[in-house]
Each structure stands twice: as C-alpha cells, then as structure tokens.
Design an enzyme around this catalytic site. Sequence first.
Site, PDB file in Angstrom:
ATOM      1  N   ASN A  10     -33.397 -21.478  78.146  1.00 37.60           N
ATOM      2  CA  ASN A  10     -33.951 -20.785  79.314  1.00 37.60           C
ATOM      3  C   ASN A  10     -34.917 -21.754  79.983  1.00 37.60           C
ATOM      4  OD1 ASN A  10     -35.166 -19.080  81.146  1.00 37.60           O
ATOM      5  ND2 ASN A  10     -36.389 -17.984  79.602  1.00 37.60           N
ATOM      6  N   TRP A  11     -34.523 -22.244  81.140  1.00 34.05           N
ATOM      7  CA  TRP A  11     -35.344 -23.282  81.798  1.00 34.05           C
ATOM      8  C   TRP A  11     -36.499 -22.666  82.595  1.00 34.05           C
ATOM      9  CZ3 TRP A  11     -31.072 -27.188  83.885  1.00 34.05           C
ATOM     10  CH2 TRP A  11     -30.377 -27.700  82.781  1.00 34.05           C
ATOM     11  N   HIS A  95     -36.415 -10.315  80.137  1.00 32.98           N
ATOM     12  CA  HIS A  95     -37.291 -11.304  79.502  1.00 32.98           C
ATOM     13  C   HIS A  95     -38.727 -10.797  79.558  1.00 32.98           C
ATOM     14  CE1 HIS A  95     -39.507 -15.047  78.845  1.00 32.98           C
ATOM     15  NE2 HIS A  95     -38.410 -15.501  78.265  1.00 32.98           N
ATOM     16  N   GLU A 167     -37.585 -11.484  70.987  1.00 29.87           N
ATOM     17  CA  GLU A 167     -38.595 -12.486  71.328  1.00 29.87           C
ATOM     18  C   GLU A 167     -39.984 -11.851  71.225  1.00 29.87           C
ATOM     19  OE1 GLU A 167     -37.136 -15.901  73.954  1.00 29.87           O
ATOM     20  OE2 GLU A 167     -37.418 -14.209  75.286  1.00 29.87           O
ATOM     21  N   GLY A 173     -43.848 -19.466  74.242  1.00 30.81           N
ATOM     22  CA  GLY A 173     -44.624 -20.502  74.924  1.00 30.81           C
ATOM     23  C   GLY A 173     -45.982 -20.759  74.287  1.00 30.81           C
ATOM     24  N   SER A 213     -40.971 -20.083  70.811  1.00 31.02           N
ATOM     25  CA  SER A 213     -41.392 -21.354  70.227  1.00 31.02           C
ATOM     26  C   SER A 213     -40.387 -21.935  69.223  1.00 31.02           C
ATOM     27  CB  SER A 213     -42.781 -21.238  69.602  1.00 31.02           C
ATOM     28  OG  SER A 213     -43.739 -20.932  70.604  1.00 31.02           O
ATOM     29  N   GLY A 234     -37.098 -21.874  75.228  1.00 26.93           N
ATOM     30  CA  GLY A 234     -37.739 -22.166  76.500  1.00 26.93           C
ATOM     31  C   GLY A 234     -38.165 -23.629  76.556  1.00 26.93           C
ATOM     32  N   GLY A 235     -39.407 -23.885  76.196  1.00 30.15           N
ATOM     33  CA  GLY A 235     -39.990 -25.229  76.312  1.00 30.15           C
ATOM     34  C   GLY A 235     -39.134 -26.337  75.729  1.00 30.15           C
TER      35      GLY A 235
HETATM   36  P1  PGA Z   1     -40.431 -20.798  74.340  1.00 32.13           P
HETATM   37  O1  PGA Z   1     -39.816 -19.747  75.398  1.00 32.13           O
HETATM   38  O2  PGA Z   1     -39.289 -21.331  73.541  1.00 32.13           O
HETATM   39  O3  PGA Z   1     -41.092 -21.830  75.204  1.00 32.13           O
HETATM   40  O4  PGA Z   1     -41.404 -20.044  73.495  1.00 32.13           O
HETATM   41  C1  PGA Z   1     -38.857 -18.800  75.041  1.00 32.13           C
HETATM   42  C2  PGA Z   1     -38.317 -18.116  76.281  1.00 32.13           C
HETATM   43  O5  PGA Z   1     -38.741 -18.426  77.405  1.00 32.13           O
HETATM   44  O6  PGA Z   1     -37.451 -17.261  76.171  1.00 32.13           O
END
Ligand code: PGA
Length: 250
Positions: A10-11, A95, A167, A173, A213, A234-235
């Site tokens: 997920n960008w 999300h 999540e 994040g 994360s 995400g990251g």
């Molecule tokens: P993250 O984000 O991996 O940076 O914690 C997850 C997401 O945005 O679904």
Amino acid sequence: MERRPLLAGNWTMHTTIAEAEALAVAIAQTAIPADRDVMLAPPFTALAAVGKVLAGSPVLLGAQNVCWEPKGAFTGEISPPMLRDAGCTLVIVGHSERRHIFAETDAMINQRVAGAIRHELVPLLCIGETLAEREAGLTFQVLERQLREGLKDIVLSGAGQLVVAYEPVWAIGTGRTATVDQAQEAHRFVRGVLLTMYEKNIATQIRILYGGSVNPDNVDALMAQDDVDGALVGGAALKAESFCRIINFK
Ligand code: PGA
C-alpha cells in the site's frame, strides 16, 4: 486446500507517476515465487502508468479506495469501472486512515465492499482496533463489529471474492508490530467470525492478511502463523529492496 499467500504493498499518499513506474519496474523484475500473489496499490494518479508496467507480469494492481456507484456526481471519488479500466483487480477498503482521518463509517465501507464485488473487484477489507480499544479489552468486539457491518448483506460465491486485512491501528506506521501471538490470536478470531457468516468451504479459504509495520525482519515469523495468509505493507513497500525481501518471505 492451502491458502495462497498475498503480499500487498500500500503506497498510501506517496510517489509521483515517474517514481511509481520506477518502483513497479523494480518489483516486476524480481523473481516472484510461483506459490504466492503480489499486489501493488499506488495512488490513483499512478494507477494507469503502473498498470502498463505490470501488464504481462504476475503482479496484481490494486487501488486504495473505491466508490460504490459506477458513475455520477460524486466529486473526489473513483468508481469500480474506472479502476477496472486502469487494470485493477483488487481494492483496499476501510483502511484505518480512511476510518480515522476521513471518518468513513462501517456502513460506508460496507457500500464500498458491495460496489467492488458488483464490479468484480476483490475488496481487501481492513479492520483493526485502536490502542485505547485494545487496552480497554475491546479488540474482539471491535473486530467483530467491523466484520459484521462491513460485510453486511455481502453474499460470496467463492473465497476469492474477498480478502480481509487485520491491521491493529497502533501498529500502522509506528514501527510497533503486533507480536506473532497477538496477530495469530486476532486472525483466529476473525476466521471464527467468518465461519459464522459464510459456508465453511468459503470461510476457511478467505485470506486474512496482517498489516502494521511489517518489514523484512518480522515477515518470516508473521507468515509462519497458521492464520496469517499474507501481509499488507505500507512503509516497507516503498523501497523495492525491502518489499522484494517481504515477497520472498521464508
Ligand atoms: P505500515 O502501513 O506497514 O507502514 O505500518 C500499513 C498500511 O498502510 O496498511
């Protein structure tokens, strides 16, 4: 039957079109083991360009949200046929950033799930508790509500029509991943709720991804859990090197 792992990037609100193309090229060039699916979800502005890069590769294109209507006066929204036109086959819905920053409700998310399925897009329904909810002992209650309301009146003819992503909001994040036990416990609970909603052959085959994360150092342990069928990243999905390591989890 084994559930086929799905590694989804997920960008979020990152990448220009040129940056998105370069990242997609780098990921599409790496060897992806044949036993797993990979999805990239760039921002809307880069969908068409990334879709062209991915044409002919096994990497799937996803979007980050979708409207329930096919067209009309819905300023700022993108419809399911528009996503199909750009090459998408999946779409992230609900999300935590949509829920918590943009106040999307379970009812709205339910409409988005329904709209996606009506147009043969696979919704990746995100659910997860906040830190306050976890500390108050409400995790299971929140997950059950988000599942039952998000999937209200959603009829499935096969497990491939839906993906769920657990999540925990406190792990997104933040660098703070759920422990493997916390992830497995939540995933098992989600599986149990799905079993009360759908026929066994469907509920046992719906993929449940973990997100929050996920990185190259924790992906192997997370993926080793019985009910963790993939990751929503995400990251760590914004760098080809780290995402490719995640794709190649052991
Ligand atoms: P993250 O984000 O991996 O940076 O914690 C997850 C997401 O945005 O679904």
